[in-house]
Design an enzyme around this catalytic site. Structure first.
Site: not given
Length: 280
Positions: A103, A67
């Site tokens: 997220d 990420k």
């Protein structure tokens, strides 16, 4: 593109038990979009040499451990990616790849689905990558945050508290998991403790749990469907308890909104979550 069908995928390593293909297949089905979704299991030594292929995709999701590493591939970063220094979704349009973080929205949508809010007393267990996002999102929404960690992570928790104070003017408390104490509206587990296959573990002992009260508990773990700490919270009488599957499906749904403008209802996300829970 494959025969004019857009290609998407999930990047990470290892990806042996990912539910992303099933989740995205259901989302594409609901929005009536033909698409191919690949598992992009890529070892670290092949990550950068694969960038040209990744850029040829219409979009893809990113999970552990890439990420942050994937940021260097992006031509642009959305505000969410800049805020959390983390990218879990990329969309490529006309050769330009933009990184996003879905997220954060996945988390807040999952909390809303519980009937809870972050605008209250919140204690977060752990302070890793996703924990940092949750901490920032909590104070951005007006919550009063306490971070509880193991002793080895106290310097990280202290640094995160200082970062939040400098950027948002919010006072964030931090303490050891063993010293957690008080009344909280919401407890969030952002640690991997209790995740499959170590399902008999809990980040909080019975002793630590006896020193707190809470109205709700959210565990980011989605496998198993019910962690040991979720069971402990229910036995303690916590009224609202949820695992992480809703967050997983919501962050995927937000990716589809980015890719094609598709929108999904809370009922549709709940149905997919329930379906995926039967697979873990």
């Amino acid at each position: 593109m494959t025969n004019n069908v857009p290609v998407f995928g999930i990047l990470g390593h290892p990806l042996g038990h990912t539910l992303s293909p099933q989740i995205h297949a259901r989302l594409f089905e609901l929005s009536n979009e033909p698409a191919k979704y690949e598992i992009l299991d890529t070892p670290p030594e092949k990550l950068e040499s694969s960038f040209s292929y990744f850029k040829s995709l219409a979009g893809f999701n990113i999970t552990i451990p890439y990420k942050i590493d994937i940021i260097k591939m992006c031509d642009r970063l959305d505000d969410t990616a800049k805020r959390y220094n983390s990218v879990n979704c990329i969309a490529t349009v006309n050769g330009v790849s933009t990184g996003y973080n879905t997220d954060c929205t996945g988390f807040t949508k999952a909390i809303e689905a519980m009937g809870m809010t972050l605008c209250n007393e919140v204690v977060m267990l752990g302070c890793g990558g996703v924990g940092r996002m949750i901490a920032i999102e909590t104070v951005r929404q007006g919550g009063k945050l306490t971070i509880a960690v193991r002793e080895a992570d106290m310097p990280v928790a202290a640094a995160l508290s200082e970062e939040i104070k400098a950027n948002y003017g919010a006072e964030v408390k931090h303490c050891l998991l063993s010293d957690i104490n008080g009344a909280f509206d919401l407890v969030v587990n952002a640690t991997p403790v209790g995740m499959y296959p170590n399902t008999d573990a809990s980040p909080l002992t019975d002793e630590a749990l006896s020193h707190i009260t809470a109205n709700g508990f959210f565990d980011l773990i989605y496998n198993p469907a019910e962690t040991k700490l979720m069971k402990m919270m229910k036995e303690k009488g916590v009224s609202k308890v949820s695992g992480g599957m809703q967050m997983l499906v919501w962050q995927a749904a937000v990716a589809h909104t980015i890719w094609s403008g598709a929108e999904y209802t809370a009922q549709q996300v709940q149905a997919i979550s329930d379906e995926m829970m039967r697979l873990v």
